[in-house]
Motif scaffolding. Structure first.
Motif, PDB file in Angstrom:
ATOM      1  N   THR A  25      -5.845   2.543   0.511  1.00 23.49           N
ATOM      2  CA  THR A  25      -6.193   2.293  -0.897  1.00 23.49           C
ATOM      3  C   THR A  25      -4.966   2.248  -1.794  1.00 23.49           C
ATOM      4  N   LYS A  26      -4.002   3.134  -1.548  1.00 24.25           N
ATOM      5  CA  LYS A  26      -2.758   3.134  -2.338  1.00 24.25           C
ATOM      6  C   LYS A  26      -1.987   1.836  -2.122  1.00 24.25           C
ATOM      7  N   LEU A  27      -1.855   1.430  -0.871  1.00 28.96           N
ATOM      8  CA  LEU A  27      -1.112   0.204  -0.552  1.00 28.96           C
ATOM      9  C   LEU A  27      -1.805  -1.025  -1.125  1.00 28.96           C
ATOM     10  N   LYS A  28      -3.126  -1.099  -0.998  1.00 28.50           N
ATOM     11  CA  LYS A  28      -3.871  -2.243  -1.515  1.00 28.50           C
ATOM     12  C   LYS A  28      -3.691  -2.360  -3.024  1.00 28.50           C
ATOM     13  N   ALA A  29      -3.819  -1.249  -3.733  1.00 32.36           N
ATOM     14  CA  ALA A  29      -3.680  -1.259  -5.196  1.00 32.36           C
ATOM     15  C   ALA A  29      -2.279  -1.701  -5.604  1.00 32.36           C
ATOM     16  N   ALA A  30      -1.260  -1.171  -4.933  1.00 33.83           N
ATOM     17  CA  ALA A  30       0.130  -1.502  -5.277  1.00 33.83           C
ATOM     18  C   ALA A  30       0.438  -2.975  -5.012  1.00 33.83           C
ATOM     19  N   ILE A  31      -0.031  -3.503  -3.887  1.00 34.68           N
ATOM     20  CA  ILE A  31       0.250  -4.896  -3.540  1.00 34.68           C
ATOM     21  C   ILE A  31      -0.541  -5.857  -4.425  1.00 34.68           C
ATOM     22  N   ASP A  32      -1.819  -5.565  -4.659  1.00 33.48           N
ATOM     23  CA  ASP A  32      -2.628  -6.418  -5.530  1.00 33.48           C
ATOM     24  C   ASP A  32      -2.063  -6.451  -6.950  1.00 33.48           C
ATOM     25  N   GLU A  33      -1.477  -5.341  -7.375  1.00 28.00           N
ATOM     26  CA  GLU A  33      -0.872  -5.253  -8.717  1.00 28.00           C
ATOM     27  C   GLU A  33       0.321  -6.198  -8.860  1.00 28.00           C
ATOM     28  N   THR A  34       1.010  -6.488  -7.763  1.00 25.39           N
ATOM     29  CA  THR A  34       2.183  -7.362  -7.812  1.00 25.39           C
ATOM     30  C   THR A  34       1.813  -8.842  -7.837  1.00 25.39           C
ATOM     31  N   GLY A  35       0.538  -9.179  -7.583  1.00 28.12           N
ATOM     32  CA  GLY A  35       0.116 -10.571  -7.610  1.00 28.12           C
ATOM     33  C   GLY A  35      -0.099 -11.182  -6.236  1.00 28.12           C
ATOM     34  N   ASP A  71       9.963  -3.726  -1.491  1.00 23.77           N
ATOM     35  CA  ASP A  71      10.203  -2.760  -2.564  1.00 23.77           C
ATOM     36  C   ASP A  71       8.918  -2.037  -2.955  1.00 23.77           C
ATOM     37  N   THR A  72       7.815  -2.763  -2.981  1.00 25.13           N
ATOM     38  CA  THR A  72       6.525  -2.158  -3.326  1.00 25.13           C
ATOM     39  C   THR A  72       6.128  -1.113  -2.295  1.00 25.13           C
ATOM     40  N   ILE A  73       6.307  -1.427  -1.012  1.00 24.03           N
ATOM     41  CA  ILE A  73       5.985  -0.464   0.053  1.00 24.03           C
ATOM     42  C   ILE A  73       6.872   0.772  -0.081  1.00 24.03           C
ATOM     43  N   ARG A  74       8.152   0.566  -0.368  1.00 19.76           N
ATOM     44  CA  ARG A  74       9.080   1.707  -0.517  1.00 19.76           C
ATOM     45  C   ARG A  74       8.747   2.567  -1.739  1.00 19.76           C
ATOM     46  N   LYS A  75       8.179   1.974  -2.776  1.00 19.82           N
ATOM     47  CA  LYS A  75       7.763   2.756  -3.951  1.00 19.82           C
ATOM     48  C   LYS A  75       6.581   3.646  -3.603  1.00 19.82           C
TER      49      LYS A  75
END
Length: 82
Positions: free
Chosen positions: A54-64, A22-26
């Motif tokens: 950078t976008k993917l790293k930030a989004a994934i790190d934000e999820t925990g 879901d995070t990747i799709r967002k």
């Protein structure tokens, strides 16, 4: 089309895999064939353009979960007749 593989640490169950998908799709609504594997510790997806690490790293790190690395390679569709 490019196949992108992310190395992710911290996935422990099917819901974790779904959360990463879901995070990747967002981040990339146009991503195709998004799939994650907790056993392999990776997620893969297809995009028409180069993914922004950078976008993917930030989004994934934000999820925990912990983003580790990213690889992209050309994707060749496998046909019925090779």
């Amino acid at each position: 089309m490019l196949k992108t593989t992310l190395s992710i640490e911290g996935m422990a169950c099917g819901m974790c895999e779904a959360h990463i998908n879901d995070t990747i799709r967002k981040v990339y609504p146009s991503a195709k064939k998004v799939a994650s594997s907790r056993k392999k510790g990776e997620s893969t997806f297809l995009l028409d353009v180069e993914a922004d690490e950078t976008k993917l790293k930030a989004a994934i790190d934000e999820t925990g979960y912990k983003y580790k690395s990213m690889q992209s390679e050309p994707y060749k569709k496998k046909g019925l007749f090779k």
